[in-house]
Design an enzyme around this catalytic site. Structure first.
Site, PDB file in Angstrom:
ATOM      1  CB  THR A  11      -0.972  -0.009   1.192  1.00 21.67           C
ATOM      2  OG1 THR A  11      -0.245  -0.233   2.411  1.00 21.67           O
ATOM      3  CG2 THR A  11      -2.030  -1.097   1.024  1.00 21.67           C
ATOM      4  CE  LYS A  27       0.364  -3.313   3.473  1.00 19.67           C
ATOM      5  NZ  LYS A  27      -0.429  -2.450   4.434  1.00 19.67           N
ATOM      6  CB  THR A  32      -1.252  -1.524   9.199  1.00 19.49           C
ATOM      7  OG1 THR A  32      -2.332  -0.966   9.807  1.00 19.49           O
ATOM      8  CG2 THR A  32      -1.694  -1.558   7.758  1.00 19.49           C
ATOM      9  CD  GLU A  78       1.866   5.597   6.040  1.00 24.72           C
ATOM     10  OE1 GLU A  78       1.124   4.986   5.246  1.00 24.72           O
ATOM     11  OE2 GLU A  78       1.431   6.386   6.903  1.00 24.72           O
ATOM     12  CG  ASN A  99      -1.076   8.424   8.095  1.00 24.44           C
ATOM     13  OD1 ASN A  99      -1.723   7.407   7.916  1.00 24.44           O
ATOM     14  ND2 ASN A  99       0.249   8.432   8.160  1.00 24.44           N
TER      15      ASN A  99
END
Length: 389
Positions: A151, A173, A184, A263, A385
């Site tokens: 993602t 992932k 996640t 991220e 985000n």
């Protein structure tokens, strides 16, 4: 070939159109002969478990943890989608099962992406025949499967561990909402070890507890977390301890790759708490530090703000004596007995400027210890985000 390194497996990845950018978004990892094999699995602790998690749990309970394949999609989490979402996951399994010649209960399904958006089943149904017919054992097949589950990741996560008489391979992932239990994240592992579902499950749970459950990026627990391992049995019979060791090494490697690719992250920091009153206290205290926004922001700024670290330790709700605590960044101790101490400023700057380093917090109270792998908090994380994607 990572997930295809163990004998007896095939994989594939295609673009189904679930992602709007046309990238690969549908993956398959399956046994080469479509035979159901012992399966281990660990899923999210979030009570808002996504539809695919619900379906996986039901299928594993029905088969006694025997599975043929895992079908994974990215671009849509199929979470908070109610009965429609459960039907979508079941239909995915049924279609894949029909093509592979097995019962739908022997297919597992995983999804990752935005929560609350229905999965476009027309796209999944159209892409599944090509996904199944295109399965293979080549490095390209493994790479396609690894890419199709991403993602916001910037790169694939893959691993191979050579054990005594058997091999463990895996792909995963994960880049955000990374906090146990688990993260996640989706992870599919394979092994050619000969084992039973009971032994494999116990080994995987042990492996997860010391890897994926010892990392965090933002303190958020996803709805879709899934770690699944299939065992073809084509290698040597493996004991539970040997399996746990090999799976643990694979999971730890994948966990580190996730945190390194978190991220917006520029730092990967291992926080260790030692000298705690007991293990439970150490685990609670280390998570408090590793998930502190103030501490994580200081890592981004390359600032040894040990006061923030000590403050978090003192507010963790565990035994704490400010006159006994010490903090070190790498080998540079900056706090001892709860107060600042003279240190080599240049050596400290060198530690803080690195991509990864360790912070050790000694509470001076007992033998309890714990660690957690975390990442810094950066402006890019906030930017990534602010929207739905």
């Amino acid at each position: 070939m990572t997930v295809l390194a163990p004998r007896g497996f095939v994989a594939s990845g295609v673009a189904a159109g679930v992602k709007s950018d046309g990238e690969l978004d549908l993956a398959l990892v399956a046994t080469e002969d479509s035979r159901p094999v012992p399966t281990g699995a660990v899923f999210t602790s979030n009570k808002l478990a996504a539809a695919p998690v619900q379906v996986c749990r039901a299928h594993l309970a029905e088969t006694g943890n025997m599975s043929t394949a895992v079908v994974l999609n990215s671009g849509c989490a199929n979470a908070a989608t109610g009965e429609q979402g459960r039907r979508a996951s079941e239909v995915t399994c049924a279609l894949a099962a029909q093509a592979l010649g097995v019962g739908a209960e022997h297919i597992l399904v995983c999804s990752t992406g935005t929560i609350g958006i229905p999965l476009d089943m027309a796209k999944i149904e159209a892409a599944l025949p090509g996904l199944i017919s295109g399965r293979g054992s080549s490095p390209e097949s493994a790479a396609a499967a690894a890419a199709a589950i991403l993602t916001t990741d910037t790169r694939t996560k893959q691993v191979v561990v050579e054990a005594d008489g058997f091999v463990v391979g895996g792909t995963a992932k994960g880049a955000a909402m990374l906090s146990p239990n688990m993260a996640t994240m989706l992870a599919v592992l394979t092994t050619d070890a000969a084992t039973s579902p009971e032994v494999l499950n116990a080994a995987l749970k042990s492996a997860v507890s010391h890897s994926f459950n010892e990392m965090t990026v933002d303190g958020c627990t996803s709805t879709n977390d899934s770690v699944i391992v299939l065992a073809s049995g084509l290698g040597r019979e493996a004991s539970q301890s040997a399996l746990a060791e090999a799976l643990g090494a694979a999971c730890a490697d994948l966990a580190a790759q996730m945190v390194a690719d978190a991220e917006g992250a520029t730092k990967m920091v291992r926080v260790r708490v030692v000298g705690a009153a007991d293990g439970a206290s150490a685990r609670r205290a280390v998570r408090r530090v590793g998930e502190s926004q103030l501490v994580k922001a200081s890592w981004c700024g390359e600032d040894a703000n040990w006061g923030r670290v000590v403050s978090e330790l003192g507010s963790a709700g565990t035994p704490f004596d400010p006159d006994r605590v010490s903090v070190a960044y790498g080998k540079v101790t900056v706090c001892r007995g709860g107060v600042a101490v003279d240190h080599d400023a240049e050596a400290l700057r060198e530690v803080l400027s690195g991509h990864d380093y360790e912070i050790v917090c000694d509470l001076g109270l007992g033998e309890g210890s714990a660690s957690i792998l975390s990442a810094d908090l950066t402006p890019l994380y906030v930017e990534l985000n602010m929207g739905r994607s």
